[in-house]
Structure formats: C-alpha cells, structure tokens
Design a protein around this motif. Structure first.
Motif, PDB file in Angstrom:
ATOM      1  N   ARG A  89       3.119 -17.710  23.782  1.00  0.00           N
ATOM      2  CA  ARG A  89       3.913 -16.863  22.896  1.00  0.00           C
ATOM      3  C   ARG A  89       3.080 -16.333  21.736  1.00  0.00           C
ATOM      4  O   ARG A  89       3.179 -15.157  21.367  1.00  0.00           O
ATOM      5  CB  ARG A  89       5.104 -17.669  22.372  1.00  0.00           C
ATOM      6  N   ALA A  90       2.225 -17.180  21.143  1.00  0.00           N
ATOM      7  CA  ALA A  90       1.387 -16.747  20.017  1.00  0.00           C
ATOM      8  C   ALA A  90       0.417 -15.661  20.464  1.00  0.00           C
ATOM      9  O   ALA A  90       0.164 -14.693  19.717  1.00  0.00           O
ATOM     10  CB  ALA A  90       0.622 -17.943  19.449  1.00  0.00           C
ATOM     11  N   TYR A  91      -0.118 -15.799  21.665  1.00  0.00           N
ATOM     12  CA  TYR A  91      -1.049 -14.785  22.174  1.00  0.00           C
ATOM     13  C   TYR A  91      -0.338 -13.445  22.327  1.00  0.00           C
ATOM     14  O   TYR A  91      -0.884 -12.387  22.006  1.00  0.00           O
ATOM     15  CB  TYR A  91      -1.618 -15.240  23.521  1.00  0.00           C
ATOM     16  N   TYR A  92       0.915 -13.497  22.812  1.00  0.00           N
ATOM     17  CA  TYR A  92       1.688 -12.254  22.951  1.00  0.00           C
ATOM     18  C   TYR A  92       1.935 -11.619  21.585  1.00  0.00           C
ATOM     19  O   TYR A  92       1.760 -10.407  21.412  1.00  0.00           O
ATOM     20  CB  TYR A  92       3.014 -12.541  23.642  1.00  0.00           C
ATOM     21  N   ASP A  93       2.341 -12.417  20.620  1.00  0.00           N
ATOM     22  CA  ASP A  93       2.644 -11.894  19.290  1.00  0.00           C
ATOM     23  C   ASP A  93       1.430 -11.216  18.663  1.00  0.00           C
ATOM     24  O   ASP A  93       1.548 -10.201  17.974  1.00  0.00           O
ATOM     25  CB  ASP A  93       3.133 -13.016  18.373  1.00  0.00           C
ATOM     26  N   GLN A  94       0.246 -11.764  18.906  1.00  0.00           N
ATOM     27  CA  GLN A  94      -0.976 -11.228  18.306  1.00  0.00           C
ATOM     28  C   GLN A  94      -1.527 -10.025  19.062  1.00  0.00           C
ATOM     29  O   GLN A  94      -2.249  -9.221  18.495  1.00  0.00           O
ATOM     30  CB  GLN A  94      -2.060 -12.322  18.254  1.00  0.00           C
ATOM     31  N   ASN A  95      -1.177  -9.896  20.353  1.00  0.00           N
ATOM     32  CA  ASN A  95      -1.830  -8.879  21.180  1.00  0.00           C
ATOM     33  C   ASN A  95      -0.867  -7.959  21.911  1.00  0.00           C
ATOM     34  O   ASN A  95      -1.279  -7.241  22.827  1.00  0.00           O
ATOM     35  CB  ASN A  95      -2.734  -9.558  22.217  1.00  0.00           C
ATOM     36  N   ALA A  96       0.400  -7.967  21.527  1.00  0.00           N
ATOM     37  CA  ALA A  96       1.395  -7.182  22.253  1.00  0.00           C
ATOM     38  C   ALA A  96       1.019  -5.708  22.318  1.00  0.00           C
ATOM     39  O   ALA A  96       1.112  -5.065  23.378  1.00  0.00           O
ATOM     40  CB  ALA A  96       2.767  -7.350  21.598  1.00  0.00           C
ATOM     41  N   SER A  97       0.575  -5.159  21.198  1.00  0.00           N
ATOM     42  CA  SER A  97       0.237  -3.728  21.170  1.00  0.00           C
ATOM     43  C   SER A  97      -0.942  -3.434  22.081  1.00  0.00           C
ATOM     44  O   SER A  97      -0.935  -2.475  22.860  1.00  0.00           O
ATOM     45  CB  SER A  97      -0.079  -3.293  19.736  1.00  0.00           C
ATOM     46  N   ASN A 152      -3.602   1.414  25.743  1.00  0.00           N
ATOM     47  CA  ASN A 152      -4.421   1.998  24.684  1.00  0.00           C
ATOM     48  C   ASN A 152      -3.714   3.179  24.037  1.00  0.00           C
ATOM     49  O   ASN A 152      -3.129   4.028  24.717  1.00  0.00           O
ATOM     50  CB  ASN A 152      -5.770   2.469  25.254  1.00  0.00           C
ATOM     51  N   GLU A 153      -3.787   3.213  22.725  1.00  0.00           N
ATOM     52  CA  GLU A 153      -3.277   4.382  22.007  1.00  0.00           C
ATOM     53  C   GLU A 153      -4.182   5.572  22.281  1.00  0.00           C
ATOM     54  O   GLU A 153      -5.407   5.440  22.320  1.00  0.00           O
ATOM     55  CB  GLU A 153      -3.239   4.092  20.504  1.00  0.00           C
ATOM     56  N   GLU A 154      -3.589   6.730  22.493  1.00  0.00           N
ATOM     57  CA  GLU A 154      -4.349   7.955  22.703  1.00  0.00           C
ATOM     58  C   GLU A 154      -4.009   8.949  21.595  1.00  0.00           C
ATOM     59  O   GLU A 154      -2.885   8.968  21.084  1.00  0.00           O
ATOM     60  CB  GLU A 154      -4.029   8.572  24.071  1.00  0.00           C
ATOM     61  N   GLU A 183       4.524   2.210  24.620  1.00  0.00           N
ATOM     62  CA  GLU A 183       5.687   1.387  24.306  1.00  0.00           C
ATOM     63  C   GLU A 183       5.330  -0.087  24.469  1.00  0.00           C
ATOM     64  O   GLU A 183       4.726  -0.490  25.468  1.00  0.00           O
ATOM     65  CB  GLU A 183       6.833   1.747  25.252  1.00  0.00           C
ATOM     66  N   VAL A 184       5.670  -0.888  23.465  1.00  0.00           N
ATOM     67  CA  VAL A 184       5.350  -2.311  23.501  1.00  0.00           C
ATOM     68  C   VAL A 184       6.209  -2.994  24.567  1.00  0.00           C
ATOM     69  O   VAL A 184       7.435  -2.882  24.561  1.00  0.00           O
ATOM     70  CB  VAL A 184       5.597  -2.958  22.123  1.00  0.00           C
ATOM     71  N   LYS A 185       5.552  -3.705  25.482  1.00  0.00           N
ATOM     72  CA  LYS A 185       6.259  -4.371  26.574  1.00  0.00           C
ATOM     73  C   LYS A 185       6.826  -5.705  26.113  1.00  0.00           C
ATOM     74  O   LYS A 185       6.319  -6.333  25.180  1.00  0.00           O
ATOM     75  CB  LYS A 185       5.317  -4.586  27.758  1.00  0.00           C
ATOM     76  N   SER A 186       7.873  -6.158  26.784  1.00  0.00           N
ATOM     77  CA  SER A 186       8.518  -7.418  26.423  1.00  0.00           C
ATOM     78  C   SER A 186       7.647  -8.612  26.807  1.00  0.00           C
ATOM     79  O   SER A 186       6.754  -8.509  27.663  1.00  0.00           O
ATOM     80  CB  SER A 186       9.867  -7.534  27.136  1.00  0.00           C
ATOM     81  N   PHE A 187       7.946  -9.736  26.162  1.00  0.00           N
ATOM     82  CA  PHE A 187       7.191 -10.957  26.440  1.00  0.00           C
ATOM     83  C   PHE A 187       7.324 -11.360  27.903  1.00  0.00           C
ATOM     84  O   PHE A 187       6.333 -11.702  28.553  1.00  0.00           O
ATOM     85  CB  PHE A 187       7.682 -12.084  25.529  1.00  0.00           C
TER      86      PHE A 187
END
Length: 639
Positions: free
Chosen positions: A255-263, A268-270, A376-380
């Motif tokens: 869960r912590a890894y997801y919270d830190q790296n969800a974006s 990748n942002e374009e 769009e940020v994906k769900s956990f």
C-alpha cells in the motif's frame, strides 16, 4: 595440495607479492604482458593486432547475447566455424570504424551520451520511485560486464562516435525513381520454364547394399558415426527469477508503494509545446552568438505582448524546418524525448506559459506549452498485481546481490560437492546426463558457452571439482561438477548399422538420380521434340512456384539470347533437375503505392551498398589483414 593452498592462502599471497614486486621494478609491466597468453594474432587493423584471446572473448559475449535473445537457438550453430568467423569480421569492423572516428575527430557530447543512456532499458529499470538513479545498482549492472561506470560510459560514447562514421554515408544515400524502377524491373523479370526433377528418394528402391558394402562404407567414413564426448553432471543455479518465488510481501509495504508511486505507475505525463528556434552555427563567434540572442529576445518580447500570435511568429521566424510550417508545434512528448534544457523548461511551465530564452546545442528557443496530458491515476486494486511483481523483483535482486558472492565463494571453497552451497542458500542440486560440448539447446543454463567450457576443462574432467561460478545471464549464476566422463568414440557397427545403411542408400540414390538426369538432359538437347516435359511455369525472384533455390537461380540466370535454353542442376543429396527456359517476360505491373514502397526499399539497399563500399575503402586505408582463412561454406557462398 589444493587444500593446503586454500588453508594458507594469506601467507601464499604475501610470498607471491615478495616475488612479483621486484620483478615489476626490474622488468616493468611489458615484460609480463608480452607473455600473457593472449595467443597468436588473428587480424590487424591500423597497425594494431587482434589476438586469439580478443576473438574468443568477443565470440563468447556475442554467443551469450544471442542465447539470451533466442533461447531455442541450436548451440552447434554458435560453435561453428562460420559463426566464429562472423564474430571476427564484426570485431574487425568495430576496430576499423573506431579508427575512422578517431581520424575524423568525431566526438560525442555529454548531452548526446546522456540521451543515449536514458534510452537504455536496463538502466531505466534502475530508477527509484522518485526518478533518481540507483547508483549502486547501476555500478553492479556494469560491474557484471567487467567494467566500472566510467569504463561503460566511455564505451557507449565511443560506440556513438563510431555510428556517426557509417551514418554519414548511409544517411545521405539515395536513388532516383527512374534508376530504381529500371533495376527492379530487371531484377524481377519473369521467365516461363519447364522443370523435370529427378528426386533421390525415387531411386532408393533400386539400392540394396550388401553387408560387405555396408561395412566398407562404415570403415571409410568413421567420422559420420562418432559419439561426442559426454559428461553426467550435477549443477546448481542461483537465479533472480527463482528468488522472486521465495519473497513474501507485507500488505502495508504494498500500500505504501502505491501511495508513493501511483502517479508514476499510471503512466507518463505528456506535454504539447510549440517553439521558435534561432540556430547558432557551430564555431560561431561570441559576437555572432550575441546577435542571435538579441534577435531571439526581440521575438520573445513580441510573443509575450501578443501570445495569440505565437504560431504566426514561429512560422515566419523559426529556423526549425520540422516545425516552423506548423507554427512551431512539436505535438505531445514525454520526458526523455528532448534535450535536457528544453525538456526541463517544458515540464516546469504551466499550460499557456511562454518560457524565457532557452539555450541548447541547437541555438536559442522560445517555448510555449499548449497542452498537458496527465494520465488518470489507477486504483490500488487494479495496480496491486503489478506492484507486487515490482516489489518482488526488487527484493529478489537484493537477495541475488547479497548471495552472489557467497555462492561464488562456497562452490570454490567446498569444491568436492555442491551440497554445502545448496544447503546454505536453500537451493536445489539438479542433475543432467549425456551433456556434450554443444550443450542442450533450449535448456538455458546448460546451453551457455562459458559454463560448458568450464565443465569440459581438463581440471573439471580429471579432478571432478566444482567449476567456478559463471554468470549465465544477468541475474543468474551457475556452477557444476562432473560426475562421470565418457570420451568421444566411434560407435560400433552393430550399434549404428541401420544409420550406416540409410546413409549409404541415400548417397547411392542421389548418384543414380544425377546420372539419370544428366542422361535425359543430353538426350533432350539432342532431340527436343522427343522430350516429354510438364506444363510450363512462370517464375521470378518473387514468385518461386515452389522450386528449390538452386533450380530457380539456374532458370533466372540462364543465357536467354537464344531460346529455348536447357540447363541441368545438381541438387546434391536431393538429386538432379533439368530446366528448359522457353520465354522471357516483363515483371507484373504494380500500383502506384507499391512502386513507391519499392523505390524506398531500393534506396535503402543502395544506401547500404554505399555504406559497405565506404567500409571497404576504410579497410584499405587502415590496412586490414585477416590471418584466419575464410570457412569453406562462406567462400562457396561468396562465389
């Protein structure tokens, strides 16, 4: 004896240092390097030797690369004279192009090197969640190739410079449509032919060799019935992928890894940007550069005062031929696509912002961000499987790094058995029987050249001790021990009698087919009207009609000045073929799109030919000499 050496290795090292250091003082490094076992010279480029050791090492690296990319590749192909000679030719080519790059003073800038390294997938995978590079993992990655980061980057820089040598020729080559079409029309010319094939298999019923003939054939050709040397072995593998199966994860860590790296994990942002570029000529004086900057500053003031005119100003003033006509528009791009100063500026601006002047190796830029596409940020739950896989992979890589040294030391120090290493690292000892020097294709570990070389070394076979740990591929170490050795031998006739008879029948059937075919050819040439030939086929280089390659080549290369023309083709073990060429016809018509594609393809062929011709010129310039004879198969192909 070896146990004594291991038990007293510290004292032995001290004794060797006492002997070696005065030797360096008296004779220098050269005295040792002259007899360093690098072997004979196999080629020379620009006065510098390529030794047998250089060749062996290059082929080992090339074989390993091919095995990793094509796991099912037959190991016998990699060990063939043709494959080894191809490696030598590549090594010579690298040395020639490197010499040319040095002679032409081709230099790779730090920016170009950084861009190339950023595009390396292996290095990209070492980035931390915050985007920074894990320098220790990077050091280990290049260390497995026997290099420091500085050595690796120097090699990449040299490779980029070398590529510029050939790209200058290949990239500028072209062929006119008229020449391309004329050449292609001739190449794809059609011919109407009649073909009679005399297949060796059709004559097999006529061959019934006696026992005496079978024995004679066996005695005359013992090399055909050899059983290669073989070993029964036990082996041990330390593998990152296998270690992943042993890793258990904590739910809180996932869960912590997801919270830190969800974006980052969502994609990748374009960003979409437009720019106005005023170029600065290489080697321009300070005064000229200042003048360009001044013009760019004036344009910047103009577009800031009226932002809606940016596209018009770019069309009228930008010196970027790829984007000026589109109002400076560069479309969407992600990080890593542009040079760093340009990229950093784009990803620091908001939508609609206009930058200050940005200086790059190309000149001065004025940049406007016109759109931002954030994923769009994906769900956990949707990312859980990927996150768990990533975390297990990272943990397995750490475990591998921690255990690799212990693995290497243990298989050496406990050389009489692999069991202590397996017990210490919780690995399974595996066995294999009948392993040859060519290995077992598709078996991964047991098809690795380096490991097989260690297994069949004299010490391994005679002493039956663990071989040194070998890096089979990235993230995989292996060691092995010979349990039983069976030397090469000629199989007894009783064991291979059926195979002997089969080969003898095949050989004589081919001879009968060739004799029959040659007789028919002579008879039909003398009396064409008596020939009972099948219906004609229309063939060309892109329409073989199922004909074997040698038959098709003979039909298309036959002299067509006096038709019809007869030709006979010896197909070796397959038999014989008789060809009658009756008519020559132009190639089939192509539509406009197909013709355009053909011209483009022809242009690529032409550029490649010019590149090869340039390389041949460089070989003469740098006095290339290859001392190793060309393998017969390659010589025949060249003819």
């Amino acid at each position: 004896m070896f146990e004594s050496i291991r038990n007293h290795k510290k004292y032995l090292m001290g004794f060797l240092m006492i002997l070696i250091i005065p030797s360096f003082v008296l004779f220098g490094v050269q005295g040792f390097s002259d007899g360093d076992g690098r072997g004979k010279t196999v080629a020379t480029v620009n006065g510098e030797d390529i030794t047998q050791l250089d060749w062996d090492q290059a082929h080992q690296v090339e074989s390993q690369r091919l095995r990793e990319s094509m796991p099912t590749l037959d190991a016998r192909f990699l060990d063939s004279d043709e494959a080894r000679y191809a490696t030598l030719e590549r090594l010579v080519r690298e040395r020639v192009l490197a010499a040319a790059a040095q002679k032409l003073n081709l230099y790779t800038s730090d920016q170009r090197l950084a861009r190339d390294l950023q595009q390396n997938e292996a290095i990209a995978s070492l980035r931390r969640p915050d985007g920074t590079l894990d320098t220790e993992a990077y050091r280990q990655l290049v260390g497995r190739q026997g290099m420091t980061p500085e050595m690796f980057e120097a090699r990449v820089r040299a490779d980029i410079s070398v590529r510029q040598v050939s790209q200058g020729i290949v990239g500028s080559g072209f062929a006119s449509p008229a020449i391309a079409q004329a050449s292609l029309n001739a190449f794809f010319e059609q011919r109407e032919v009649r073909v009679v094939q005399f297949a060796a298999a059709d004559f097999a019923a006529r061959v019934n060799p006696s026992d005496a003939e079978i024995e004679t054939f066996y005695n005359d050709s013992p090399q055909l019935f050899q059983a290669p040397e073989q070993v029964d072995i036990e082996y041990l593998v330390l593998d990152t992928e296998a270690l992943q199966e042993t890793v258990s994860l904590n739910e809180a860590d996932v869960r912590a890894y997801y919270d830190q790296n969800a974006s980052r994990l969502s994609g990748n942002e374009e960003r979409r940007a437009s720019h106005i570029l005023l170029t600065v000529a290489p080697g321009a004086s300070d005064a000229d550069k200042a003048a360009v900057r001044e013009r760019a500053a004036a344009l910047l003031a103009q577009v800031r005062q009226a932002p809606d005119t940016f596209a018009a100003v770019a069309t009228a003033n930008s010196q970027d031929p790829g984007s000026a006509a589109n109002g400076g528009d560069l479309d969407f791009f992600a990080r890593g696509a542009m040079v760093k100063p340009f990229e950093d500026t784009v990803f620091a601006l908001n939508k609609g912002d206009i930058s200050d002047l940005v200086e790059t190796e190309f000149g001065f830029h004025i940049i406007r961000v016109t759109d931002i596409k954030a994923p769009e940020v994906k769900s956990f739950e949707s990312m859980r499987a990927q996150i768990e896989s990533d975390l297990k992979k990272q943990e397995a890589q750490k475990l591998f790094a921690e255990n690799a040294e212990a693995f290497s030391n243990l298989v050496y120090e406990q050389g009489d058995s692999l069991a202590p290493t397996a017990e210490r690292l919780k690995l399974s000892v595996q066995t294999a029987q009948g392993v040859t020097r060519q290995g077992q294709p598709g078996s991964g570990v047991l098809s690795n050249d380096r490991l097989l070389s260690e297994i069949f070394s004299a010490e391994s076979v005679e002493k039956k001790r663990n071989v040194a740990a070998v890096e089979v591929r990235s993230g995989q170490l292996a060691s092995a021990r010979v349990l039983q050795y069976l030397p090469a031998r000629t199989r007894p006739l009783a064991e291979v009698r059926d195979a002997v008879r089969t080969q003898l029948v095949a050989q004589r059937s081919a001879q009968l087919a060739q004799e029959e075919g040659a007789q028919k050819l002579a008879a039909w040439q003398a009396a064409p009207a008596a020939a009972n030939l099948p219906a004609p086929l229309t063939v060309s280089r892109d329409k073989a009609q199922g004909l074997p390659g040698p038959v098709l080549n003979a039909a298309l290369s036959a002299d067509s000045t006096q038709l019809p023309v007869w030709k006979g083709v010896n197909l070796g073990s397959q038999g014989y073929a008789v060809i009658q060429v009756e008519k020559v016809m132009p190639r089939e018509a192509r539509d406009a799109q197909a013709r355009q594609q053909e011209v483009q393809q022809y242009g690529q062929w032409w550029s490649a030919a010019e590149g090869q011709a340039y390389y041949e010129t460089l070989k003469e310039r740098f006095k290339v000499r290859i001392e190793v004879p060309t393998p017969p198969a390659l010589s025949a192909a060249a003819r």
